[in-house]
Write an enzyme that holds these catalytic residues in place. Sequence first.
Site, PDB file in Angstrom:
ATOM      1  CG  ASN A  19      44.307  41.908  42.875  1.00  0.00           C
ATOM      2  OD1 ASN A  19      44.433  43.122  42.861  1.00  0.00           O
ATOM      3  ND2 ASN A  19      44.825  41.132  41.924  1.00  0.00           N
ATOM      4  NE  ARG A  96      34.456  28.270  35.851  1.00  0.00           N
ATOM      5  CZ  ARG A  96      34.780  27.446  34.859  1.00  0.00           C
ATOM      6  NH1 ARG A  96      36.042  27.217  34.544  1.00  0.00           N
ATOM      7  NH2 ARG A  96      33.834  26.860  34.153  1.00  0.00           N
ATOM      8  CG  HIS A 114      40.957  42.358  31.862  1.00  0.00           C
ATOM      9  ND1 HIS A 114      40.788  40.998  31.707  1.00  0.00           N
ATOM     10  CD2 HIS A 114      41.614  42.789  30.760  1.00  0.00           C
ATOM     11  CE1 HIS A 114      41.317  40.625  30.562  1.00  0.00           C
ATOM     12  NE2 HIS A 114      41.827  41.685  29.968  1.00  0.00           N
ATOM     13  CB  THR A 146      27.862  44.475  31.737  1.00  0.00           C
ATOM     14  OG1 THR A 146      28.917  44.476  30.777  1.00  0.00           O
ATOM     15  CG2 THR A 146      27.819  45.809  32.471  1.00  0.00           C
ATOM     16  CD  GLU A 148      30.792  44.411  25.476  1.00  0.00           C
ATOM     17  OE1 GLU A 148      31.731  44.703  24.742  1.00  0.00           O
ATOM     18  OE2 GLU A 148      29.933  45.228  25.865  1.00  0.00           O
ATOM     19  CG  LEU A 149      34.906  37.751  28.765  1.00  0.00           C
ATOM     20  CD1 LEU A 149      34.617  37.252  30.156  1.00  0.00           C
ATOM     21  CD2 LEU A 149      35.442  36.643  27.892  1.00  0.00           C
TER      22      LEU A 149
HETATM   23  C1  GRF Z   1      45.378  39.444  38.409  1.00  0.00           C
HETATM   24  O1  GRF Z   1      46.392  39.713  37.506  1.00  0.00           O
HETATM   25  C2  GRF Z   1      44.078  39.971  37.888  1.00  0.00           C
HETATM   26  O2  GRF Z   1      44.224  41.099  37.084  1.00  0.00           O
HETATM   27  C3  GRF Z   1      43.587  38.822  37.052  1.00  0.00           C
HETATM   28  O3  GRF Z   1      43.979  37.676  37.762  1.00  0.00           O
HETATM   29  C4  GRF Z   1      45.114  37.962  38.545  1.00  0.00           C
HETATM   30  C5  GRF Z   1      44.810  37.562  39.950  1.00  0.00           C
HETATM   31  O4  GRF Z   1      45.923  37.583  40.779  1.00  0.00           O
HETATM   32  N1  GRF Z   1      42.168  38.949  36.814  1.00  0.00           N
HETATM   33  P1  GRF Z   1      45.766  37.312  42.343  1.00  0.00           P
HETATM   34  O5  GRF Z   1      45.111  35.943  42.495  1.00  0.00           O
HETATM   35  O6  GRF Z   1      44.923  38.394  42.922  1.00  0.00           O
HETATM   36  O7  GRF Z   1      47.152  37.321  42.867  1.00  0.00           O
END
Ligand code: GRF
Length: 222
Positions: A19, A96, A114, A146, A148-149
């Site tokens: 990402n 985390r 997520h 927020t 809330e997880l």
């Molecule tokens: C992704 O699937 C994201 O949705 C989740 O952790 C993963 C991170 O992947 N929260 P990357 O490190 O960005 O490849």
Amino acid sequence: MSAPEQPRLAVLISGRGSNLQAFIAACDRGELAAQISLVISNNPAAAGLQHATAAGLATRCINHRDYLSREAFDHALVDELRASAIDLVILAGFMRILTPVLIEPYRGRLLNIHPSLLPKYPGLDTHQRALDAGDAEAGATVHFVTQELDGGPPVLQARVPILQGDTADSLAARVAGEEHIIFPLAARWLAQGRLALTESGATLDGKPLPATGVQYSSGMLV
Ligand code: GRF
């Protein structure tokens, strides 16, 4: 007249950093008018740190194991974010759980992605849980953070079909392709000042968003 200053982004990672790479590419292409001013990892071995360095970005490793409490760790993060005058914080696979120490000062300026169709499957192992439940589709959700997880107001949600023979890995790969589109897009809205977190939820251009966020499917906002 000088160009308006671009918002300063921090991207927080724990692992692979795909990402993060999508954010770097979106900035390079001019699709996200923001500057990635800092990349922070809690994990010294995160491959994403190497992508950041290769792209010439400033990096810091703040290892949570060096802190006695979640709050102390979050204070260290906030210190770094403030030292770099960060405007917007992007949690891109940051594994985390955050406390109000970080969440409150960056409220409305803190986005997470997520890998599920929230509110389904907060927490871990989302793809396996979707397969075990026999779901027909899966996806990813960008949401404001927020206390809330995985429960802050959704902004943008991408859906993909679950195909026969899918494994958690094949599904994760399909979902990741969508994450790389929707996450920089949501950040773009935030950087443009179009997206906001209000008392009653997320708004885009002043209009309340649906409870599951804007929907993105088959390459289109729907
Ligand atoms: C992704 O699937 C994201 O949705 C989740 O952790 C993963 C991170 O992947 N929260 P990357 O490190 O960005 O490849």
